[in-house]
Design a protein around this motif. Structure first.
Motif, PDB file in Angstrom:
ATOM      1  N   THR A 161      -4.394 -13.800   6.824  1.00  0.00           N
ATOM      2  CA  THR A 161      -4.816 -12.698   5.954  1.00  0.00           C
ATOM      3  C   THR A 161      -4.523 -13.023   4.503  1.00  0.00           C
ATOM      4  O   THR A 161      -5.369 -12.817   3.623  1.00  0.00           O
ATOM      5  CB  THR A 161      -4.127 -11.382   6.367  1.00  0.00           C
ATOM      6  OG1 THR A 161      -4.537 -11.053   7.702  1.00  0.00           O
ATOM      7  CG2 THR A 161      -4.484 -10.241   5.418  1.00  0.00           C
ATOM      8  N   SER A 191      -7.065 -15.484   3.307  1.00  0.00           N
ATOM      9  CA  SER A 191      -8.363 -14.839   3.095  1.00  0.00           C
ATOM     10  C   SER A 191      -8.376 -14.001   1.825  1.00  0.00           C
ATOM     11  O   SER A 191      -9.382 -13.962   1.108  1.00  0.00           O
ATOM     12  CB  SER A 191      -8.725 -13.973   4.297  1.00  0.00           C
ATOM     13  OG  SER A 191      -8.942 -14.789   5.427  1.00  0.00           O
ATOM     14  N   ARG A 227     -12.211 -13.914   0.505  1.00  0.00           N
ATOM     15  CA  ARG A 227     -13.013 -13.614   1.694  1.00  0.00           C
ATOM     16  C   ARG A 227     -12.654 -12.265   2.309  1.00  0.00           C
ATOM     17  O   ARG A 227     -13.363 -11.765   3.165  1.00  0.00           O
ATOM     18  CB  ARG A 227     -12.848 -14.705   2.748  1.00  0.00           C
ATOM     19  CG  ARG A 227     -13.549 -16.003   2.357  1.00  0.00           C
ATOM     20  CD  ARG A 227     -13.397 -17.047   3.419  1.00  0.00           C
ATOM     21  NE  ARG A 227     -12.007 -17.512   3.348  1.00  0.00           N
ATOM     22  CZ  ARG A 227     -11.362 -18.092   4.336  1.00  0.00           C
ATOM     23  NH1 ARG A 227     -11.945 -18.302   5.475  1.00  0.00           N
ATOM     24  NH2 ARG A 227     -10.114 -18.479   4.185  1.00  0.00           N
ATOM     25  N   TYR A 228     -11.538 -11.698   1.876  1.00  0.00           N
ATOM     26  CA  TYR A 228     -11.066 -10.431   2.424  1.00  0.00           C
ATOM     27  C   TYR A 228     -10.450  -9.626   1.294  1.00  0.00           C
ATOM     28  O   TYR A 228      -9.729 -10.174   0.463  1.00  0.00           O
ATOM     29  CB  TYR A 228     -10.028 -10.708   3.521  1.00  0.00           C
ATOM     30  CG  TYR A 228      -9.380  -9.477   4.114  1.00  0.00           C
ATOM     31  CD1 TYR A 228     -10.062  -8.683   5.023  1.00  0.00           C
ATOM     32  CD2 TYR A 228      -8.079  -9.129   3.777  1.00  0.00           C
ATOM     33  CE1 TYR A 228      -9.478  -7.559   5.574  1.00  0.00           C
ATOM     34  CE2 TYR A 228      -7.474  -8.005   4.333  1.00  0.00           C
ATOM     35  CZ  TYR A 228      -8.179  -7.231   5.231  1.00  0.00           C
ATOM     36  OH  TYR A 228      -7.590  -6.121   5.773  1.00  0.00           O
TER      37      TYR A 228
END
Length: 71
Positions: free
Chosen positions: A29, A32, A37-38
């Motif tokens: 996480t 990302s 990307r997150y």
């Protein structure tokens, strides 16, 4: 969304894994989020900012949303 997490980690000399453990998430996480990307949830963004002793705005770059109209 751009963040300053990678730079902040390097300044504190901590790994993605160490940050992830400190804020209750996974290394994947954190990776990302760092790569855009997150987008972190508000509670996670708060935990990350609090970990570094900063405000959310100091860690996450909201400039791409500044021109959005109010909803």
């Amino acid at each position: 969304m751009k963040t300053h997490i990678k730079q902040l980690r390097k300044e504190k000399k901590i790994s993605q894994e160490e940050l992830a453990l400190a804020v209750g998430t996974t290394r994947q996480t954190i990776t990302s989020i760092e790569t855009g990307r997150y987008i972190a949830s508000l509670p996670l963004a708060y935990k990350i900012a609090h970990y570094f002793g900063l405000s959310i705005e100091d860690v996450f770059d909201f400039s791409e949303y500044e021109d959005d109209k109010e909803i």
